[in-house]
Design a protein around this motif. Structure first.
Motif, PDB file in Angstrom:
ATOM      1  N   ASN A   1      11.560  58.664  40.707  1.00 15.29           N
ATOM      2  CA  ASN A   1      12.407  59.759  40.227  1.00 15.29           C
ATOM      3  C   ASN A   1      13.224  60.337  41.380  1.00 15.29           C
ATOM      4  O   ASN A   1      12.865  60.173  42.558  1.00 15.29           O
ATOM      5  CB  ASN A   1      11.564  60.878  39.595  1.00 15.29           C
ATOM      6  N   ILE A   2      14.301  61.017  40.989  1.00  8.27           N
ATOM      7  CA  ILE A   2      15.178  61.690  41.947  1.00  8.27           C
ATOM      8  C   ILE A   2      15.353  63.125  41.477  1.00  8.27           C
ATOM      9  O   ILE A   2      15.401  63.385  40.262  1.00  8.27           O
ATOM     10  CB  ILE A   2      16.546  60.992  42.029  1.00  8.27           C
ATOM     11  N   ASP A   3      15.426  64.051  42.398  1.00 11.12           N
ATOM     12  CA  ASP A   3      15.674  65.448  42.030  1.00 11.12           C
ATOM     13  C   ASP A   3      16.886  65.518  41.117  1.00 11.12           C
ATOM     14  O   ASP A   3      17.982  65.066  41.470  1.00 11.12           O
ATOM     15  CB  ASP A   3      15.912  66.281  43.295  1.00 11.12           C
ATOM     16  N   GLN A   4      16.688  66.082  39.920  1.00 12.21           N
ATOM     17  CA  GLN A   4      17.744  66.068  38.900  1.00 12.21           C
ATOM     18  C   GLN A   4      18.989  66.829  39.339  1.00 12.21           C
ATOM     19  O   GLN A   4      20.115  66.481  38.957  1.00 12.21           O
ATOM     20  CB  GLN A   4      17.205  66.658  37.585  1.00 12.21           C
ATOM     21  N   ARG A   5      18.825  67.845  40.134  1.00 10.27           N
ATOM     22  CA  ARG A   5      19.977  68.619  40.592  1.00 10.27           C
ATOM     23  C   ARG A   5      20.871  67.775  41.504  1.00 10.27           C
ATOM     24  O   ARG A   5      22.101  67.791  41.388  1.00 10.27           O
ATOM     25  CB  ARG A   5      19.500  69.879  41.317  1.00 10.27           C
ATOM     26  N   ILE A   6      20.256  67.028  42.414  1.00  5.76           N
ATOM     27  CA  ILE A   6      21.034  66.149  43.300  1.00  5.76           C
ATOM     28  C   ILE A   6      21.694  65.046  42.491  1.00  5.76           C
ATOM     29  O   ILE A   6      22.859  64.700  42.712  1.00  5.76           O
ATOM     30  CB  ILE A   6      20.129  65.552  44.397  1.00  5.76           C
ATOM     31  N   PHE A   7      20.936  64.504  41.536  1.00  2.55           N
ATOM     32  CA  PHE A   7      21.482  63.416  40.712  1.00  2.55           C
ATOM     33  C   PHE A   7      22.686  63.889  39.894  1.00  2.55           C
ATOM     34  O   PHE A   7      23.715  63.202  39.824  1.00  2.55           O
ATOM     35  CB  PHE A   7      20.387  62.884  39.786  1.00  2.55           C
ATOM     36  N   LEU A   8      22.576  65.066  39.266  1.00  2.00           N
ATOM     37  CA  LEU A   8      23.690  65.593  38.469  1.00  2.00           C
ATOM     38  C   LEU A   8      24.919  65.864  39.335  1.00  2.00           C
ATOM     39  O   LEU A   8      26.058  65.648  38.901  1.00  2.00           O
ATOM     40  CB  LEU A   8      23.257  66.874  37.744  1.00  2.00           C
ATOM     41  N   HIS A   9      24.675  66.359  40.542  1.00  2.00           N
ATOM     42  CA  HIS A   9      25.784  66.643  41.460  1.00  2.00           C
ATOM     43  C   HIS A   9      26.563  65.361  41.774  1.00  2.00           C
ATOM     44  O   HIS A   9      27.793  65.309  41.636  1.00  2.00           O
ATOM     45  CB  HIS A   9      25.227  67.256  42.745  1.00  2.00           C
ATOM     46  N   GLU A  10      25.824  64.334  42.184  1.00  2.00           N
ATOM     47  CA  GLU A  10      26.502  63.096  42.563  1.00  2.00           C
ATOM     48  C   GLU A  10      27.063  62.348  41.354  1.00  2.00           C
ATOM     49  O   GLU A  10      28.095  61.671  41.456  1.00  2.00           O
ATOM     50  CB  GLU A  10      25.533  62.191  43.332  1.00  2.00           C
ATOM     51  N   LYS A  11      26.401  62.476  40.221  1.00  2.00           N
ATOM     52  CA  LYS A  11      26.882  61.768  39.030  1.00  2.00           C
ATOM     53  C   LYS A  11      28.239  62.289  38.588  1.00  2.00           C
ATOM     54  O   LYS A  11      29.083  61.520  38.089  1.00  2.00           O
ATOM     55  CB  LYS A  11      25.870  61.894  37.892  1.00  2.00           C
TER      56      LYS A  11
END
Length: 462
Positions: free
Chosen positions: A154-164
């Motif tokens: 898993n990846i921290d969802q906040r970081i993932f949403l930012h980069e996505k």
């Protein structure tokens, strides 16, 4: 060319100044992205757009320019070749710097695409888990994470949403466009500030996406601060811990002002003013009417005279080439016949030698303007401005003589006009038409030579 470069730099700088004054601190993030992109495209296209301005004068002068006559060709030996043409250094320097930035950009892309790691599909998004520990970043359609961010698959969802969001909105394309402009116009210092403004705006958009997904602003800000310790130095990418935390934190808590929409509407007349001010303007009547009934400025080329003279010029002589009128083939034949007739009537017992063969001429080619003489005609037509001849009446005449150097990069000009205003208008048109132009030089027996053109012209006024 210098005028075009100056316009590009000036327009891009003015539009960026408008952005900093009116929109940088406004929370109209999507509009700001569009504004920055459109400003760049506008700045780089406006100098090449022709704006036709109606001319409402009742009558227009009629310009008629006769045939172009090539009067002579003079061979210039290698003595002059020692004369260094410093102007050739300008394109060499430009190409060298542009090549440097191109190679630098290619290396940056190569480094990113060849990072070692594991390619995965995570929540319908392409990601790559790298073997080393670096800050997360996105490039084109993929997000890159250091192995320390991949915890229990898993990846921290906040970081993932930012980069996505960077990937979904194709922010990398904005940076690549800017990089291309930097390669072809590295002389424009404003591009550095555009890149900074664009990346800031991209980060604001990505942060807004995280906050809008119901993640607390405080906890998200603490996450950003924790990530500052990690870094990566890959160009052309968007990294999560982009070091501009103060502005990012302010923008997260900022709300849209009441004047934001009004400022948007003011942009339309602003761009209209810039368009009129910086477009390439030309009066419609001059282009459409002044030359509509005139003869072609340049018709078929007239062959070189047959009695071409060759000589070696010194450096100083070549700098002040003066046209010399040469005899035509018909005149030569006439002179030979006259000499033969005089000799036959003479009581001298000396034998009469036969005349040299006239039909045997040296091989030669004429100097060529890029695109042909029709292209030169069109340039002269566009650049000719008869506005200072308004009070002129009747018919005025003049002749332009151009001497093109043996390398085609230099020219001398002389003017024989019976009207000073007419002369100035013609001189101005020639200078604009030949600015930066490199001719294909004339040749004599396969060697480059200087050549002279004579351009008679007449202007009639109703």
């Amino acid at each position: 060319m210098f005028a075009i470069v100056l316009k590009i730099i000036l327009v891009s700088a003015l539009l960026l100044a408008v952005y900093y004054i009116f929109f940088e601190k406004e929370k109209v993030l999507k509009f700001n992205r569009f504004y920055l992109l459109f400003s760049l495209v506008f700045a780089y296209t406006i100098p090449f757009i022709s704006l036709t301005i109606p001319n409402f004068e009742k009558s227009k002068p009629n310009l008629i320019i006769g045939n172009v006559v090539q009067q002579q060709a003079v061979f210039v030996s290698s003595v002059e070749q020692n004369n260094v043409n410093w102007m050739i250094l300008i394109p060499i320097i430009y190409a060298s710097v542009a090549l440097f930035f191109l190679i630098k950009a290619i290396i940056s892309v190569y480094k990113i695409l060849n990072l070692k790691g594991q390619n995965l599909m995570y929540q319908h998004q392409k990601i790559k888990i790298l073997e080393k520990e670096i800050a997360p970043f996105s490039f084109l359609n993929k997000i890159y994470f250091g192995k320390n961010y991949w915890i229990d698959n898993n990846i921290d969802q906040r970081i993932f949403l930012h980069e996505k969001l960077h990937v979904l909105q194709k922010h990398s394309l904005d940076i690549l466009l800017l990089e291309i402009l930097k390669i072809i116009s590295w002389f424009n210092p404003v591009l550095h500030f555009y890149k900074k403004a664009m990346i800031n705006n991209h980060e604001f958009l990505a942060d807004e996406n995280v906050v809008n997904n119901n993640y607390g602003i405080k906890s998200y800000q603490h996450l950003i601060l924790d990530e500052i310790i990690y870094h990566q130095n890959y160009q052309l990418t968007h990294q999560f811990n982009f070091n501009n935390t103060k502005k990012r934190f302010i923008m997260m808590t900022k709300s849209k002002s009441k004047l934001a929409n009004l400022k948007k509407f003011l942009i339309l007349p602003l761009f209209a003013i810039f368009f009129v001010a910086f477009a390439n303007k030309k009066p419609s009547e001059i282009v459409e009417n002044n030359f509509s009934n005139s003869e072609k400025i340049f018709k078929e080329k007239i062959p070189l005279p047959q009695n071409l003279e060759s000589k070696i010029l010194t450096k100083s002589e070549n700098d002040t080439i003066k046209p010399k009128v040469k005899k035509t083939e018909a005149a030569i034949k006439t002179e030979i016949k006259n000499e033969v007739a005089k000799a036959s009537q003479s009581k001298s017992a000396e034998p009469i030698l036969p005349p040299p063969p006239v039909d045997k001429i040296e091989s030669h080619t004429e100097a060529e303007f890029p695109g042909g003489l029709t292209a030169l005609r069109n340039k002269f037509s566009e650049n000719f401005d008869p506005s200072k001849l308004e009070n002129t009446k009747g018919i005025i005449k003049g002749t332009i003589v151009l001497i093109i150097s043996d390398d085609g990069k230099r020219y001398n000009d002389s003017y024989d006009f019976d009207n000073e205003s007419f002369k100035k208008a013609a001189k101005n048109s020639i200078e604009k038409s030949l600015e930066g132009v490199v001719w294909k030089p004339a040749t004599l027996n396969g060697k480059p030579v200087a050549s002279s053109f004579k351009m008679p012209m007449t202007m009639s006024f109703e």
